[in-house]
Scaffold this active site. Structure first.
Site, PDB file in Angstrom:
ATOM      1  N   SER A   6       0.866  -1.179   0.000  1.00  0.00           N
ATOM      2  CA  SER A   6       0.000   0.000   0.000  1.00  0.00           C
ATOM      3  C   SER A   6       0.898   1.224   0.000  1.00  0.00           C
ATOM      4  CB  SER A   6      -0.932  -0.015   1.212  1.00  0.00           C
ATOM      5  OG  SER A   6      -0.217  -0.294   2.399  1.00  0.00           O
ATOM      6  N   GLU A   8       1.227   5.496   0.862  1.00  0.00           N
ATOM      7  CA  GLU A   8       0.646   6.608   1.628  1.00  0.00           C
ATOM      8  C   GLU A   8       1.039   7.954   1.014  1.00  0.00           C
ATOM      9  OE1 GLU A   8       0.707   6.327   5.966  1.00  0.00           O
ATOM     10  OE2 GLU A   8       1.389   8.408   6.032  1.00  0.00           O
ATOM     11  N   ALA A  42      -3.772  17.301  11.906  1.00  0.00           N
ATOM     12  CA  ALA A  42      -4.203  17.427  13.299  1.00  0.00           C
ATOM     13  C   ALA A  42      -5.458  18.273  13.414  1.00  0.00           C
ATOM     14  CB  ALA A  42      -3.085  18.067  14.109  1.00  0.00           C
ATOM     15  N   ARG A  97      -5.066   8.582  16.790  1.00  0.00           N
ATOM     16  CA  ARG A  97      -5.275   9.667  17.740  1.00  0.00           C
ATOM     17  C   ARG A  97      -4.848  10.986  17.110  1.00  0.00           C
ATOM     18  NH1 ARG A  97      -1.328  10.811  22.687  1.00  0.00           N
ATOM     19  NH2 ARG A  97      -0.187  11.613  20.889  1.00  0.00           N
ATOM     20  N   GLY A  98      -3.645  10.997  16.485  1.00  0.00           N
ATOM     21  CA  GLY A  98      -3.094  12.236  15.948  1.00  0.00           C
ATOM     22  C   GLY A  98      -2.360  13.012  17.028  1.00  0.00           C
ATOM     23  N   ASP A  99      -1.756  14.102  16.634  1.00  0.00           N
ATOM     24  CA  ASP A  99      -1.005  14.959  17.558  1.00  0.00           C
ATOM     25  C   ASP A  99      -1.446  16.386  17.340  1.00  0.00           C
ATOM     26  OD1 ASP A  99       0.920  13.063  18.663  1.00  0.00           O
ATOM     27  OD2 ASP A  99       1.669  12.941  16.599  1.00  0.00           O
ATOM     28  N   LYS A 155      -6.554  -1.344  21.039  1.00  0.00           N
ATOM     29  CA  LYS A 155      -7.031  -0.930  19.708  1.00  0.00           C
ATOM     30  C   LYS A 155      -7.503  -2.141  18.902  1.00  0.00           C
ATOM     31  CE  LYS A 155      -3.288   1.706  18.464  1.00  0.00           C
ATOM     32  NZ  LYS A 155      -2.544   2.816  17.807  1.00  0.00           N
ATOM     33  N   GLN A 166       4.895   2.460  12.451  1.00  0.00           N
ATOM     34  CA  GLN A 166       5.725   3.641  12.231  1.00  0.00           C
ATOM     35  C   GLN A 166       6.975   3.154  11.501  1.00  0.00           C
ATOM     36  OE1 GLN A 166       6.301   6.561  11.508  1.00  0.00           O
ATOM     37  NE2 GLN A 166       5.532   7.473  13.395  1.00  0.00           N
ATOM     38  N   GLN A 202      15.191  16.290   6.328  1.00  0.00           N
ATOM     39  CA  GLN A 202      13.764  16.008   6.558  1.00  0.00           C
ATOM     40  C   GLN A 202      13.605  14.713   7.381  1.00  0.00           C
ATOM     41  OE1 GLN A 202      11.501  14.422   3.216  1.00  0.00           O
ATOM     42  NE2 GLN A 202      10.124  16.172   3.367  1.00  0.00           N
ATOM     43  N   PHE A 206      11.769  14.446  11.032  1.00  0.00           N
ATOM     44  CA  PHE A 206      10.614  13.563  11.256  1.00  0.00           C
ATOM     45  C   PHE A 206      10.925  12.555  12.357  1.00  0.00           C
ATOM     46  CE2 PHE A 206       8.594  13.633   6.743  1.00  0.00           C
ATOM     47  CZ  PHE A 206       8.185  14.927   6.976  1.00  0.00           C
ATOM     48  N   HIS A 256       3.930  -1.105   3.561  1.00  0.00           N
ATOM     49  CA  HIS A 256       3.209   0.160   3.388  1.00  0.00           C
ATOM     50  C   HIS A 256       4.274   1.235   3.172  1.00  0.00           C
ATOM     51  CE1 HIS A 256      -0.075   3.095   4.124  1.00  0.00           C
ATOM     52  NE2 HIS A 256       0.809   3.785   4.831  1.00  0.00           N
TER      53      HIS A 256
HETATM   54  P1  FAD Z   1      -2.773   5.917  20.343  1.00  0.00           P
HETATM   55  O1  FAD Z   1      -2.877   4.516  19.909  1.00  0.00           O
HETATM   56  O2  FAD Z   1      -3.947   6.527  21.026  1.00  0.00           O
HETATM   57  O3  FAD Z   1      -1.487   6.023  21.304  1.00  0.00           O
HETATM   58  C1  FAD Z   1      -0.985   7.293  21.686  1.00  0.00           C
HETATM   59  C2  FAD Z   1      -0.194   7.146  22.979  1.00  0.00           C
HETATM   60  O4  FAD Z   1      -1.093   6.898  24.068  1.00  0.00           O
HETATM   61  C3  FAD Z   1       0.812   5.991  23.014  1.00  0.00           C
HETATM   62  O5  FAD Z   1       1.926   6.415  23.748  1.00  0.00           O
HETATM   63  C4  FAD Z   1       0.066   4.884  23.754  1.00  0.00           C
HETATM   64  O6  FAD Z   1       0.947   3.996  24.414  1.00  0.00           O
HETATM   65  C5  FAD Z   1      -0.758   5.701  24.733  1.00  0.00           C
HETATM   66  N1  FAD Z   1      -2.029   5.063  25.104  1.00  0.00           N
HETATM   67  C6  FAD Z   1      -2.982   4.629  24.263  1.00  0.00           C
HETATM   68  N2  FAD Z   1      -4.031   4.125  24.955  1.00  0.00           N
HETATM   69  C7  FAD Z   1      -3.726   4.279  26.270  1.00  0.00           C
HETATM   70  C8  FAD Z   1      -4.401   3.976  27.475  1.00  0.00           C
HETATM   71  N3  FAD Z   1      -5.624   3.420  27.478  1.00  0.00           N
HETATM   72  N4  FAD Z   1      -3.780   4.267  28.644  1.00  0.00           N
HETATM   73  C9  FAD Z   1      -2.541   4.836  28.664  1.00  0.00           C
HETATM   74  N5  FAD Z   1      -1.853   5.149  27.527  1.00  0.00           N
HETATM   75  C10 FAD Z   1      -2.445   4.865  26.360  1.00  0.00           C
HETATM   76  N6  FAD Z   1      -0.850  11.558  12.478  1.00  0.00           N
HETATM   77  C11 FAD Z   1      -1.717  12.455  11.942  1.00  0.00           C
HETATM   78  O7  FAD Z   1      -1.946  13.536  12.527  1.00  0.00           O
HETATM   79  N7  FAD Z   1      -2.364  12.203  10.741  1.00  0.00           N
HETATM   80  C12 FAD Z   1      -2.183  11.048  10.061  1.00  0.00           C
HETATM   81  O8  FAD Z   1      -2.767  10.856   8.995  1.00  0.00           O
HETATM   82  C13 FAD Z   1      -1.278  10.073  10.593  1.00  0.00           C
HETATM   83  N8  FAD Z   1      -1.081   8.885   9.986  1.00  0.00           N
HETATM   84  C14 FAD Z   1      -0.274   7.935  10.576  1.00  0.00           C
HETATM   85  C15 FAD Z   1      -0.155   6.669   9.973  1.00  0.00           C
HETATM   86  C16 FAD Z   1       0.651   5.688  10.538  1.00  0.00           C
HETATM   87  C17 FAD Z   1       0.748   4.340   9.876  1.00  0.00           C
HETATM   88  C18 FAD Z   1       1.379   5.972  11.736  1.00  0.00           C
HETATM   89  C19 FAD Z   1       2.291   4.942  12.331  1.00  0.00           C
HETATM   90  C20 FAD Z   1       1.253   7.207  12.355  1.00  0.00           C
HETATM   91  C21 FAD Z   1       0.422   8.199  11.792  1.00  0.00           C
HETATM   92  N9  FAD Z   1       0.233   9.452  12.399  1.00  0.00           N
HETATM   93  C22 FAD Z   1      -0.619  10.377  11.844  1.00  0.00           C
HETATM   94  C23 FAD Z   1       0.950   9.792  13.643  1.00  0.00           C
HETATM   95  C24 FAD Z   1       0.091   9.472  14.892  1.00  0.00           C
HETATM   96  O9  FAD Z   1      -1.048  10.281  14.915  1.00  0.00           O
HETATM   97  C25 FAD Z   1       0.962   9.767  16.116  1.00  0.00           C
HETATM   98  O10 FAD Z   1       1.981   8.794  16.214  1.00  0.00           O
HETATM   99  C26 FAD Z   1       0.215   9.909  17.427  1.00  0.00           C
HETATM  100  O11 FAD Z   1       1.140  10.444  18.393  1.00  0.00           O
HETATM  101  C27 FAD Z   1      -0.334   8.617  18.010  1.00  0.00           C
HETATM  102  O12 FAD Z   1      -1.407   8.170  17.307  1.00  0.00           O
HETATM  103  P2  FAD Z   1      -2.003   6.689  17.611  1.00  0.00           P
HETATM  104  O13 FAD Z   1      -3.189   6.545  16.782  1.00  0.00           O
HETATM  105  O14 FAD Z   1      -0.941   5.673  17.514  1.00  0.00           O
HETATM  106  O15 FAD Z   1      -2.404   6.913  19.165  1.00  0.00           O
END
Ligand code: FAD
Length: 277
Positions: A6, A8, A42, A97-99, A155, A166, A202, A206, A256
């Protein structure tokens, strides 16, 4: 031979960027991707651009996944986005989740990606296939590797179908992560996210932000090349192709690619892997 993969992309900001991306996609389609995904900024900042790009990909006859992040979003806003995506014919989401930029409070109704996945399943059942992010080198905000694995398991249990990692340059981190997923009894494919190396500054930026480690031997060589982009690209192709070969030999069934909206490096890596058309 084709390799399941895939691709991205991120939503372009200008008409020129959109035209360049269209051209890159046409070249990359020779790889017969299973789907192409488009990132989501975000707080929904790129929603229109994301959805426009997803829509173009669908019109080009290729499966498209929209990324969807939840930090800072209300349930109503996510419900609305899901409705729009469904109406567009999207069948696959990358749920995150995003940042938010530092200094922003979340102000939203979701804390973790698992909350978003549970919400999507509750609202739309099995309408969408859901991919999630995972971190072989551990998410930078995780309290520990163990708690990050627990968060990943949450999840999966909330309804994720597939995981995309990642990017990383250390295959052992991936293999260990896959082992831990299996030991935890989680039945989910973990697809390695592959970042071609084409631009050293870059990549450093990142990697610092997302917690991906650049091994010292790679970092020092990239630094040594300075502005010599030809050498950076040649070295990057060797390193990333070797990584993919090692992953494939160790059982990774698909990849990916983080294309950064460019086609050349991904095409060349796939050609070297013997999978390009
Ligand atoms: P989560 O799975 O919610 O985890 C975030 C943090 O919280 C982790 O440290 C985890 O250990 C902790 N955590 C989760 N659940 C709990 C709980 N119940 N209790 C305590 N701690 C917990 N970002 C964007 O803004 N847009 C995008 O399109 C985007 N695409 C991405 C695609 C891929 C394949 C990857 C790998 C990352 C992408 N990101 C994107 C970055 C991502 O949003 C960030 O890495 C973000 O910081 C975490 O998102 P997550 O969905 O993994 O979060």
């Amino acid at each position: 031979m084709t390799l399941p993969l895939s691709l991205e992309f991120f939503p372009p900001k200008t008409p020129e960027g959109a035209a360049k991306l269209r051209a890159a996609r046409q070249q990359l389609y020779a790889l017969q991707p299973e789907f192409c995904s488009v990132t989501y900024g975000a707080g929904g900042s790129t929603q229109q651009g994301t959805f426009d790009t997803v829509s173009e990909i669908l019109m080009e006859g290729v499966d498209a996944a929209s990324h969807l992040s939840c930090i800072g979003a209300t349930k109503e806003k996510v419900r609305e986005a899901l409705g729009l995506l469904d109406a567009m014919g999207v069948k696959r989401l990358v749920a995150l989740r995003g940042d938010l930029p530092s200094g922003y409070g979340t102000g939203g109704e979701f804390t973790y990606a698992s909350d978003l996945i549970a919400f999507i399943r509750n609202e739309t059942g099995d309408k969408f296939k859901i991919d999630v992010a995972c971190y072989p080198e551990v998410h930078p905000q995780a309290r520990s590797a163990e708690s990050d694995m627990k968060a990943f398991a949450t999840k999966v249990r909330a309804g994720a179908n597939t995981a995309i990692t990642q990017y990383f340059f250390n295959a052992d981190a991936y293999f260990r992560f896959v082992d831990e997923v299996q030991k935890a009894g989680l039945e989910i494919a973990v697809v390695p996210g592959i970042m071609p190396i084409t631009n050293s500054s870059q990549l450093m930026r990142f990697s610092d932000a997302c917690g991906a480690e650049i091994p010292r031997w790679i970092r020092l060589r990239l630094e040594g090349f300075g502005d010599d982009t030809k050498s950076i690209k040649a070295f990057g192709l060797d390193v990333v192709t070797a990584l993919c070969e090692k992953l494939r030999a160790g059982g990774a069934g698909c990849f990916h690619f983080y294309t950064m909206n460019q086609s050349a490096a991904t095409l060349e890596i796939c050609k070297r892997l013997g999978t390009a058309q």
